[in-house]
Scaffold this active site. Structure first.
Site, mmCIF file in Angstrom:
data_model
loop_
_atom_site.group_PDB
_atom_site.id
_atom_site.type_symbol
_atom_site.label_atom_id
_atom_site.label_comp_id
_atom_site.label_asym_id
_atom_site.label_seq_id
_atom_site.Cartn_x
_atom_site.Cartn_y
_atom_site.Cartn_z
ATOM 1 N N CYS A 85 0.385 4.546 3.459
ATOM 2 C CA CYS A 85 1.242 3.684 3.536
ATOM 3 C C CYS A 85 2.023 3.489 4.802
ATOM 4 O O CYS A 85 1.606 3.433 6.065
ATOM 5 C CB CYS A 85 2.123 3.530 2.409
ATOM 6 S SG CYS A 85 2.981 1.980 2.045
ATOM 7 N N HIS A 193 -1.460 3.580 -2.392
ATOM 8 C CA HIS A 193 -0.902 5.122 -2.841
ATOM 9 C C HIS A 193 -1.837 5.698 -3.692
ATOM 10 O O HIS A 193 -1.357 5.910 -5.022
ATOM 11 C CB HIS A 193 0.259 4.825 -3.413
ATOM 12 C CG HIS A 193 1.324 4.597 -2.389
ATOM 13 N ND1 HIS A 193 2.159 5.466 -1.731
ATOM 14 C CD2 HIS A 193 1.945 3.229 -1.858
ATOM 15 C CE1 HIS A 193 2.921 4.823 -0.721
ATOM 16 N NE2 HIS A 193 2.906 3.420 -0.863
ATOM 17 N N GLU A 195 -1.910 9.017 -4.300
ATOM 18 C CA GLU A 195 -1.027 10.101 -4.895
ATOM 19 C C GLU A 195 -0.417 9.710 -6.105
ATOM 20 O O GLU A 195 0.116 10.388 -6.806
ATOM 21 C CB GLU A 195 -0.285 10.503 -3.924
ATOM 22 C CG GLU A 195 0.908 9.915 -3.588
ATOM 23 C CD GLU A 195 1.163 8.651 -2.814
ATOM 24 O OE1 GLU A 195 -0.011 8.123 -2.401
ATOM 25 O OE2 GLU A 195 2.192 8.009 -2.348
#
Lengths: 222, 77
Positions: A85, A193, A195
């Site tokens: 990002c 994202h 994660e």
């Protein structure tokens, strides 16, 4: 295997990244943006957020922090780097990845899960076969990837397009591009994202493989 | 002291989402004659007299504009 997660003023996903990496069984720690040494780290994560308040342009000021000089130097020598990002925006501003990320086509911040298709690429980070489709969240206002025709042709020829939006780019990205890597495959930037989806507790662990590829590769080199 | 104005705009061929959406908003307000609308940045710098326009251009190349997506124009005030 130790990951370093860079903490810029205004970053807000660095704790998610450290948590995700530790959950996956790796060592992970924060690197302060003023640090100019990456000693002891096998791979570096540039997390999401709003580094330096996104002033001027997203990532424009963060790229001049001391840690970025070290990252530019070490990544040239093969150090694996992933920019998620805002981290992707920093990598393009630093010219470690080509192109740029501009405002979403509809100028709206988009926060939802999207379907990504893993492409056949030279990226070292990802541990999914080409063609795999996964659901990964996005949360950005400026993720609209642009580059000139020549750059796009090079990205395709060198297999640098790593992931595409499988159901069309919600942000207007050129050629539905969600993530790209450098020619060597060690520097990877993406707007989604992974994660955030590394633990079934958070609904899915489909993002884990975005970090496992590099771990396997580094392990095999030992 | 000298003052310079810097105008930063999207490069030709780079889509300008803020400009295009503002144009559409004007249209919905009844201003249907607007065929193009570009949104950029206006930067004003005060610099010591030793700074030339070339120096300001360097600042633009390095930080104030992103040459991948933006053009800039400099005007001494």
């Amino acid at each position: 295997m130790k990951f370093g997660v860079v903490r810029f003023p205004g970053a807000n996903c660095e704790q998610d990244a450290v948590h995700a990496l530790r959950h996956l069984g790796f060592e992970a720690d924060y690197i302060w943006h003023q640090d100019s040494s990456l000693k002891g780290y096998n791979a570096v994560v540039l997390p999401g957020g709003f580094s330096y308040g996104d002033y001027l342009r997203c990532g424009a000021i963060a790229r001049f922090s001391p840690v970025m000089s070290a990252i530019a130097k070490e990544s040239g020598a093969g150090l694996p780097v992933i920019g998620i990002c805002n981290g992707f925006q920093v990598l393009t501003e630093a010219h470690l990845l080509p192109g740029a990320l501009i405002k979403n086509k509809e100028t709206k911040f988009i926060c939802r899960s999207v379907k990504l298709r893993v492409e056949e690429s030279v990226c070292q980070w990802i541990d999914y076969p080409a063609g795999t489709e996964v659901d990964i969240p996005i949360a950005h206002g400026e993720g609209n990837y642009v580059c000139d025709d020549k750059t796009l042709a090079e990205l395709k020829a060198n297999k640098q397009i790593v992931v595409r939006y499988a159901e069309g780019a919600p942000n207007g990205s050129l050629d539905d591009i969600a993530g790209i890597c450098n020619k060597a495959g060690n520097v990877f930037g993406l707007m989604p994202h992974p994660e955030r989806v590394t633990d079934k507790v958070s609904g899915s662990d489909q993002g884990a493989a975005f970090f496992l590829g590099i771990a396997k590769l580094l392990e095999s080199r030992k | 002291m000298k003052r310079f104005a810097v105008y930063v705009t999207s490069k030709e061929g780079i889509f300008d989402p803020a400009g295009e959406n503002s144009r559409k908003a004007l249209k919905s307000l009844g201003f249907s004659g607007v065929t193009d609308l570009a949104i950029g940045k206006y930067i004003e710098l005060e610099v010591e007299d030793s700074n030339t326009e070339e120096e300001v251009a360097k600042m633009c190349e390095k930080l104030l504009a992103n040459p991948v997506i933006e053009d800039y124009k400099i005007k001494e005030l």
